[in-house]
Design an enzyme around this catalytic site. Structure first.
Site, PDB file in Angstrom:
ATOM      1  N   LYS A 142     -18.006 -11.163  69.052  1.00 38.46           N
ATOM      2  CA  LYS A 142     -16.599 -11.568  69.200  1.00 38.46           C
ATOM      3  C   LYS A 142     -16.256 -11.776  70.673  1.00 38.46           C
ATOM      4  O   LYS A 142     -15.614 -12.747  71.045  1.00 38.46           O
ATOM      5  CB  LYS A 142     -15.684 -10.458  68.657  1.00 38.46           C
ATOM      6  CG  LYS A 142     -15.113 -10.751  67.287  1.00 38.46           C
ATOM      7  CD  LYS A 142     -14.338  -9.578  66.794  1.00 38.46           C
ATOM      8  CE  LYS A 142     -12.850  -9.791  66.860  1.00 38.46           C
ATOM      9  NZ  LYS A 142     -12.116  -8.667  66.223  1.00 38.46           N
ATOM     10  N   THR A 143     -16.698 -10.829  71.507  1.00 33.07           N
ATOM     11  CA  THR A 143     -16.420 -10.946  72.951  1.00 33.07           C
ATOM     12  C   THR A 143     -17.068 -12.218  73.505  1.00 33.07           C
ATOM     13  O   THR A 143     -16.441 -12.966  74.249  1.00 33.07           O
ATOM     14  CB  THR A 143     -16.951  -9.701  73.695  1.00 33.07           C
ATOM     15  OG1 THR A 143     -16.225  -8.570  73.228  1.00 33.07           O
ATOM     16  CG2 THR A 143     -16.786  -9.821  75.200  1.00 33.07           C
ATOM     17  N   TYR A 178     -26.209 -10.281  71.366  1.00 37.16           N
ATOM     18  CA  TYR A 178     -26.061 -10.606  72.791  1.00 37.16           C
ATOM     19  C   TYR A 178     -26.681 -11.968  73.096  1.00 37.16           C
ATOM     20  O   TYR A 178     -26.030 -12.845  73.653  1.00 37.16           O
ATOM     21  CB  TYR A 178     -26.731  -9.508  73.601  1.00 37.16           C
ATOM     22  CG  TYR A 178     -26.604  -9.639  75.103  1.00 37.16           C
ATOM     23  CD1 TYR A 178     -25.390  -9.411  75.746  1.00 37.16           C
ATOM     24  CD2 TYR A 178     -27.713  -9.973  75.883  1.00 37.16           C
ATOM     25  CE1 TYR A 178     -25.283  -9.505  77.128  1.00 37.16           C
ATOM     26  CE2 TYR A 178     -27.615 -10.066  77.263  1.00 37.16           C
ATOM     27  CZ  TYR A 178     -26.402  -9.834  77.887  1.00 37.16           C
ATOM     28  OH  TYR A 178     -26.308  -9.929  79.254  1.00 37.16           O
ATOM     29  N   THR A 202     -30.642  -7.445  86.947  1.00 38.90           N
ATOM     30  CA  THR A 202     -30.042  -7.121  88.240  1.00 38.90           C
ATOM     31  C   THR A 202     -29.715  -5.634  88.267  1.00 38.90           C
ATOM     32  O   THR A 202     -29.353  -5.057  87.240  1.00 38.90           O
ATOM     33  CB  THR A 202     -28.752  -7.948  88.433  1.00 38.90           C
ATOM     34  OG1 THR A 202     -29.080  -9.322  88.248  1.00 38.90           O
ATOM     35  CG2 THR A 202     -28.156  -7.750  89.810  1.00 38.90           C
ATOM     36  N   GLY A 251     -17.042  -0.738  81.669  1.00 34.85           N
ATOM     37  CA  GLY A 251     -16.636  -0.628  83.071  1.00 34.85           C
ATOM     38  C   GLY A 251     -15.669   0.535  83.247  1.00 34.85           C
ATOM     39  O   GLY A 251     -15.257   1.177  82.286  1.00 34.85           O
TER      40      GLY A 251
HETATM   41  P1  NAD Z   1     -21.159  -4.097  82.653  1.00 31.77           P
HETATM   42  O1  NAD Z   1     -21.250  -3.567  81.275  1.00 31.77           O
HETATM   43  O2  NAD Z   1     -21.262  -3.134  83.793  1.00 31.77           O
HETATM   44  O3  NAD Z   1     -19.825  -4.916  82.859  1.00 31.77           O
HETATM   45  C1  NAD Z   1     -19.188  -5.650  81.837  1.00 31.77           C
HETATM   46  C2  NAD Z   1     -17.690  -5.481  82.010  1.00 31.77           C
HETATM   47  O4  NAD Z   1     -17.022  -6.222  80.979  1.00 31.77           O
HETATM   48  C3  NAD Z   1     -17.252  -4.033  81.843  1.00 31.77           C
HETATM   49  O5  NAD Z   1     -16.332  -3.683  82.860  1.00 31.77           O
HETATM   50  C4  NAD Z   1     -16.592  -4.004  80.471  1.00 31.77           C
HETATM   51  O6  NAD Z   1     -15.618  -2.983  80.356  1.00 31.77           O
HETATM   52  C5  NAD Z   1     -16.022  -5.403  80.380  1.00 31.77           C
HETATM   53  N1  NAD Z   1     -15.812  -5.857  79.003  1.00 31.77           N
HETATM   54  C6  NAD Z   1     -16.688  -5.791  77.969  1.00 31.77           C
HETATM   55  N2  NAD Z   1     -16.142  -6.317  76.861  1.00 31.77           N
HETATM   56  C7  NAD Z   1     -14.879  -6.735  77.213  1.00 31.77           C
HETATM   57  C8  NAD Z   1     -13.812  -7.334  76.520  1.00 31.77           C
HETATM   58  N3  NAD Z   1     -13.916  -7.639  75.212  1.00 31.77           N
HETATM   59  N4  NAD Z   1     -12.663  -7.588  77.195  1.00 31.77           N
HETATM   60  C9  NAD Z   1     -12.527  -7.288  78.513  1.00 31.77           C
HETATM   61  N5  NAD Z   1     -13.512  -6.696  79.217  1.00 31.77           N
HETATM   62  C10 NAD Z   1     -14.674  -6.429  78.581  1.00 31.77           C
HETATM   63  O7  NAD Z   1     -22.286  -5.211  82.779  1.00 31.77           O
HETATM   64  P2  NAD Z   1     -22.782  -6.029  84.045  1.00 31.77           P
HETATM   65  O8  NAD Z   1     -24.184  -5.697  84.286  1.00 31.77           O
HETATM   66  O9  NAD Z   1     -21.796  -5.916  85.134  1.00 31.77           O
HETATM   67  O10 NAD Z   1     -22.748  -7.514  83.465  1.00 31.77           O
HETATM   68  C11 NAD Z   1     -21.716  -8.430  83.782  1.00 31.77           C
HETATM   69  C12 NAD Z   1     -22.020  -9.773  83.173  1.00 31.77           C
HETATM   70  O11 NAD Z   1     -23.250 -10.272  83.698  1.00 31.77           O
HETATM   71  C13 NAD Z   1     -22.149  -9.747  81.666  1.00 31.77           C
HETATM   72  O12 NAD Z   1     -21.569 -10.921  81.134  1.00 31.77           O
HETATM   73  C14 NAD Z   1     -23.648  -9.770  81.453  1.00 31.77           C
HETATM   74  O13 NAD Z   1     -23.980 -10.359  80.232  1.00 31.77           O
HETATM   75  C15 NAD Z   1     -24.126 -10.591  82.620  1.00 31.77           C
HETATM   76  N6  NAD Z   1     -25.514 -10.271  82.960  1.00 31.77           N
HETATM   77  C16 NAD Z   1     -25.829  -9.118  83.617  1.00 31.77           C
HETATM   78  C17 NAD Z   1     -27.160  -8.828  83.883  1.00 31.77           C
HETATM   79  C18 NAD Z   1     -27.575  -7.581  84.623  1.00 31.77           C
HETATM   80  O14 NAD Z   1     -28.771  -7.356  84.790  1.00 31.77           O
HETATM   81  N7  NAD Z   1     -26.675  -6.753  85.090  1.00 31.77           N
HETATM   82  C19 NAD Z   1     -28.163  -9.715  83.474  1.00 31.77           C
HETATM   83  C20 NAD Z   1     -27.794 -10.867  82.791  1.00 31.77           C
HETATM   84  C21 NAD Z   1     -26.475 -11.148  82.553  1.00 31.77           C
END
Ligand code: NAD
Ligand code: UDP
Length: 430
Positions: free
Chosen positions: A197-198, A251, A281, A144
């Site tokens: 880990k996350t 993942y 999404t 992010g």
């Molecule tokens: P993204 O990568 O844009 O956002 C993830 C955010 O989490 C980022 O801002 C990143 O910096 C932060 N992050 C990652 N590891 C971290 C940590 N250890 N500590 C603090 N912050 C951390 O992804 P997204 O598309 O916005 O996805 C958001 C959530 O939705 C995720 O959990 C993802 O698994 C889930 N998801 C998204 C989709 C999709 O299509 N976008 C589909 C299924 C699930």
């Protein structure tokens, strides 16, 4: 030249114009005008060169371009001045925050959004802020960026904290949206151990926080818990078909164990949990270089580069627009449903068809903007290991228990996303 009269019109799946997103469900009002949201992402911040802002006429032209995106909400956009002769840029901040609802204290929630600076998180944050809630974003900025929420920095209802969720965090809050986790395959495979880990420690810490504060906890799980599914479309009671040692396992298995943890805390400690299984999404603020199919295809087509289809392009996905997802997440959070709920759009495409659709939409938007499109080629690259062959959500449960279904057509969402990436390109951001 674009003018405010050519403001974007978006029709939903039933042909009705979309002027607001959200609704009132379970006593929680999530409705906001789409124009206000657009003003925050379509051209929330733009760069102009020092010389171009010199003449009144050019200045007006620029204002008109902004009005096209945000119907008069230009005051909530920041403009930075680029000085070509010294190759320097003067950043400005907002002079005025976008208006937020004044909520009675009993209605105002203190909401923690982990991963709030990411793609999904930043849109959720915009919505919750405009609705008048107090929002804290926790993010380590791995995928992010501060820029996705910078328009709220300094607002009395908003706090941005750089923090890694694998470390404990203390705060008082009423609701936790736990989204922190990289989501695109290249990002989550970049450091597989960190992704696990996350998923595990981050979720453990945030569930511990929910237990202590008695906050309601929603985890953003994923369709990946179904792996390469043998059941199609995928209902929530399908247990999945996941390779535990493949490149996607960090993942997929990470999210599966995160769900297990959530149900452990729920059964043992009574933590009030919600589990959203999100399907693919897309939308503005998706990192253009995150390697996901929607961002790759649009950026390639806009740049006039070959569009890369992996494999023979017969694998399928179904794509949901970001505002539908935010509607679904908020509805789920405020409902009583503790079982997992699929949130996705059932419109399924083969990746080959999808490439053609994106190419077509990019060309249309270019034509609308008075440009002459150049037809790009679609080329075929090797299929990544363990790439699921098909994916489509069964959203019966979401419809029954949340009264939620997607409103945005894939075409409408893609058009908006193409405009967003075009604006980013014009600013030099891509
Ligand atoms: P993204 O990568 O844009 O956002 C993830 C955010 O989490 C980022 O801002 C990143 O910096 C932060 N992050 C990652 N590891 C971290 C940590 N250890 N500590 C603090 N912050 C951390 O992804 P997204 O598309 O916005 O996805 C958001 C959530 O939705 C995720 O959990 C993802 O698994 C889930 N998801 C998204 C989709 C999709 O299509 N976008 C589909 C299924 C699930
Ligand atoms: N894909 C593709 N070209 C690209 C990026 C992805 O053909 O440039 C394919 C990928 O192999 C997969 C689908 O598009 O079959 C969706 O990929 P994405 O990484 O967006 O999400 P996921 O595989 O996690 O659903």
């Amino acid at each position: 030249m674009a003018t405010s009269s050519s403001a974007i019109r978006t029709l939903d799946k039933s042909g009705n114009e979309i002027t607001t997103v959200g609704f009132t469900r379970f006593g929680f009002d999530s409705e906001v005008p789409i124009d206000v949201l657009r003003s925050l992402y379509l051209r929330a911040h733009y760069v102009t060169t020092a010389s171009s802002s010199d003449t009144k006429e050019e200045h007006l032209e620029e204002q008109a371009l902004h009005a096209q995106f945000s119907k008069g909400h230009v005051a909530y956009q920041s403009k930075s001045i680029y000085h070509p002769e010294t190759q320097s840029i003067s950043y400005t901040t907002l002079s005025r925050f976008p208006p937020v609802k004044l909520l009675a204290p009993s209605k105002r929630k203190r909401v923690l959004v982990t991963g709030g600076a990411g793609f999904v998180g930043s849109h959720l944050v915009d919505r919750l802020m405009v609705l008048g809630h107090e929002v804290t974003v926790l993010d380590n900025f791995f995928t992010g960026s501060k820029t996705t929420v910078s328009h709220w920095v300094g607002h009395p209802n908003f706090e941005l904290v750089r923090h890694d969720v694998v470390e404990p965090f203390m705060i008082e809050c009423d609701q936790i949206y736990h989204l922190a986790c990289p989501a695109s395959p290249p990002h989550y495979q970049f450091n597989a151990v960190k992704t696990i880990k996350t998923s595990f420690m981050g979720t453990l810490n945030m569930l511990g926080l929910a237990k202590r504060t008695k906050a309601r906890f929603l985890i953003s799980s994923t369709s990946e818990v179904y792996g390469d599914p043998e059941v199609h479309p995928q209902p929530e009671d399908y247990w999945g078909h996941v390779n535990p040692i493949g490149p996607r396992a960090c993942y997929d298995e990470g999210k599966r164990v995160a769900e297990t943890l959530a149900y452990g805390f729920h059964r043992q400690d009574g933590v009030d949990i919600r589990v959203a299984r999100i399907f693919n999404t897309y939308g503005p603020r998706m990192n253009p270089f995150d390697g996901r199919v929607v961002s790759n295809f649009i950026v390639q087509a806009l740049r006039g580069e070959d569009m890369t289809v992996y494999g023979d392009g017969t694998q399928t996905r179904s794509f949901q627009y970001i505002h539908d997802l935010v509607d679904g997440l908020i509805a789920l959070m405020n409902s009583d449903e503790t079982r997992p709920v699929n949130i996705g759009n059932g419109d399924e495409f083969t990746i080959g068809e999808f490439a053609e659709l994106v190419r077509d939409i990019v060309e249309n938007v270019q034509r609308e903007d008075g440009e002459e499109p150049r037809r790009v080629n679609i080329v075929y690259k090797p299929m990544p290991t363990d790439d699921p062959q098909k994916r489509r959500p069964d959203t019966t449960r979401a419809k029954q228990v949340l009264d939620w279904e997607p409103r945005w057509t894939v075409r409408m969402g893609l058009e908006e996303m193409v405009r967003y990436y075009k604006a980013k390109m014009a600013e030099g951001g891509i």
